[in-house]
Design a protein around this motif. Sequence first.
Motif, mmCIF file in Angstrom:
data_model
loop_
_atom_site.group_PDB
_atom_site.id
_atom_site.type_symbol
_atom_site.label_atom_id
_atom_site.label_comp_id
_atom_site.label_asym_id
_atom_site.label_seq_id
_atom_site.Cartn_x
_atom_site.Cartn_y
_atom_site.Cartn_z
ATOM 1 N N GLY A 166 0.538 -0.870 -0.046
ATOM 2 C CA GLY A 166 -0.020 0.295 -0.400
ATOM 3 C C GLY A 166 1.149 1.048 0.109
ATOM 4 O O GLY A 166 0.053 2.046 -0.116
ATOM 5 N N ILE A 167 1.844 1.227 0.057
ATOM 6 C CA ILE A 167 3.146 2.020 0.215
ATOM 7 C C ILE A 167 4.135 2.603 -1.360
ATOM 8 O O ILE A 167 3.792 1.794 -1.914
ATOM 9 N N HIS A 168 4.165 4.040 -1.523
ATOM 10 C CA HIS A 168 5.285 4.090 -2.914
ATOM 11 C C HIS A 168 6.663 4.365 -2.503
ATOM 12 O O HIS A 168 6.976 5.445 -1.303
ATOM 13 N N VAL A 169 8.241 4.198 -2.828
ATOM 14 C CA VAL A 169 9.148 4.290 -2.288
ATOM 15 C C VAL A 169 9.760 4.460 -4.040
ATOM 16 O O VAL A 169 9.180 4.453 -4.828
ATOM 17 N N MET A 170 10.360 5.884 -3.628
ATOM 18 C CA MET A 170 11.621 6.429 -5.134
ATOM 19 C C MET A 170 12.137 4.905 -4.706
ATOM 20 O O MET A 170 12.584 4.559 -6.675
ATOM 21 N N LYS A 171 13.000 4.388 -3.802
ATOM 22 C CA LYS A 171 14.115 2.985 -4.748
ATOM 23 C C LYS A 171 13.679 2.072 -3.267
ATOM 24 O O LYS A 171 13.595 2.403 -2.469
ATOM 25 N N SER A 172 14.324 0.790 -4.302
ATOM 26 C CA SER A 172 13.628 -0.217 -3.078
ATOM 27 C C SER A 172 15.661 -1.143 -3.201
ATOM 28 O O SER A 172 15.614 -0.948 -4.582
ATOM 29 N N PHE A 173 16.029 -1.422 -1.924
ATOM 30 C CA PHE A 173 17.100 -2.213 -2.161
ATOM 31 C C PHE A 173 16.788 -3.088 -1.069
ATOM 32 O O PHE A 173 17.049 -3.629 -0.189
ATOM 33 N N ILE A 174 17.096 -4.448 -2.351
ATOM 34 C CA ILE A 174 17.135 -5.803 -1.181
ATOM 35 C C ILE A 174 18.295 -7.038 -1.314
ATOM 36 O O ILE A 174 18.729 -6.392 -2.820
ATOM 37 N N GLY A 175 18.515 -7.115 -0.558
ATOM 38 C CA GLY A 175 19.965 -7.943 -0.807
ATOM 39 C C GLY A 175 19.607 -9.772 -0.902
ATOM 40 O O GLY A 175 18.657 -9.602 -0.221
ATOM 41 N N VAL A 176 19.741 -10.502 -1.712
ATOM 42 C CA VAL A 176 19.508 -11.601 -2.124
ATOM 43 C C VAL A 176 20.847 -12.943 -1.483
ATOM 44 O O VAL A 176 21.753 -12.359 -1.128
ATOM 45 N N ASN A 177 20.786 -14.045 -1.762
ATOM 46 C CA ASN A 177 20.956 -14.951 -1.030
ATOM 47 C C ASN A 177 22.117 -15.663 -2.717
ATOM 48 O O ASN A 177 22.940 -16.688 -2.672
ATOM 49 N N GLY A 178 21.554 -15.245 -4.125
ATOM 50 C CA GLY A 178 22.325 -15.650 -4.793
ATOM 51 C C GLY A 178 21.057 -15.314 -6.342
ATOM 52 O O GLY A 178 19.911 -14.977 -5.963
ATOM 53 N N LEU A 179 22.070 -15.351 -7.280
ATOM 54 C CA LEU A 179 20.998 -14.790 -8.678
ATOM 55 C C LEU A 179 21.899 -15.802 -9.605
ATOM 56 O O LEU A 179 23.045 -16.014 -9.883
ATOM 57 N N ASP A 180 21.184 -16.101 -10.244
ATOM 58 C CA ASP A 180 21.436 -16.878 -11.806
ATOM 59 C C ASP A 180 21.016 -15.357 -13.287
ATOM 60 O O ASP A 180 20.588 -14.614 -13.177
ATOM 61 N N THR A 181 21.637 -15.616 -14.459
ATOM 62 C CA THR A 181 21.180 -14.744 -15.337
ATOM 63 C C THR A 181 19.747 -14.773 -15.266
ATOM 64 O O THR A 181 19.098 -13.769 -16.492
ATOM 65 N N THR A 182 18.545 -15.798 -15.203
ATOM 66 C CA THR A 182 16.880 -15.468 -15.135
ATOM 67 C C THR A 182 16.451 -14.866 -13.723
ATOM 68 O O THR A 182 16.021 -14.495 -13.997
ATOM 69 N N ALA A 183 17.136 -16.010 -12.564
ATOM 70 C CA ALA A 183 15.794 -15.561 -10.799
ATOM 71 C C ALA A 183 17.233 -14.768 -10.447
ATOM 72 O O ALA A 183 18.596 -14.929 -9.850
ATOM 73 N N ILE A 184 15.990 -14.329 -9.312
ATOM 74 C CA ILE A 184 17.074 -13.792 -7.687
ATOM 75 C C ILE A 184 17.141 -14.665 -6.806
ATOM 76 O O ILE A 184 15.096 -15.184 -6.694
#
Length: 261
Positions: A166-184
């Motif tokens: 229900g909110i809006h932000v200018m930027k989101s910074f999200i840490g991840v455990n892994g990523l490949d060329t298609t998914a996070i």
Amino acid sequence: MIKEERQKYLMDLLNQYKFLKVRDIVNELNITDMTVRRDFQELEDKGLIIRVHGGARIIEDNKNDILTELSHREKQHIHLNEKLEIARIIAENIFEDETVFLGAGTTIELVYEFLTVNHAKIITNSIHVFDKFKHDPRFELILIGGSYRSKTGAFVGTIANDFISGIHVMKSFIGVNGLDTTAIYTSNEDEGLTQKCALNIAEQRFIVADHHKINKKDFYSFYSIKDADYLITDSMITAEDQEIFGKKIPILSSKGRLDLS
């Protein structure tokens, strides 16, 4: 003892004891702690061990190790130099009076140390991020509630997701455990769904991952890499990965930064 012999000896000890302290190796081999840390770094770069605070632990099963989520305390001391580098880049991309979402993670917790803005609105679902900002009057601060995950210090679940959606932000910074060329990827589906919500409500979507997490998968795929706007990583990313992933998503690192002002 030459380097190759020393590192083989370290691996033999780690296979036997599972964990080694730097100071114990310094005393046993009569070498400097810098030499031990350098050996641990090289062994970690080969994917054989994980450095932790004061030492290193063995990766008993490379295939399944990433599926075993480390505690918050363990994560705090892994790849600290890379995390500091990334945190500085995140801070450089938060500008005056912006409203931003900072997700959970030991890298994002360090962002506060590098922020120089006079005012910003910070939204977070991380108790550890909240603790960093709570006494600084420069920041309007909102901590999102929900079901608490003690492993990461994150609030997740239906209550958190409903509020974020229900909110809006200018930027989101999200840490991840892994990523490949298609998914996070992340290790927990509830946390992944909350991270997905936080990305969806942002004008600009930043994925945060040190180079050790590139080309790695974890339990739950929560976002498509093509739907994110930027990948923030450290300068140790290989030239090959820089080229491959740079075709999928713009990369922000000390090697080559984009001007987002």
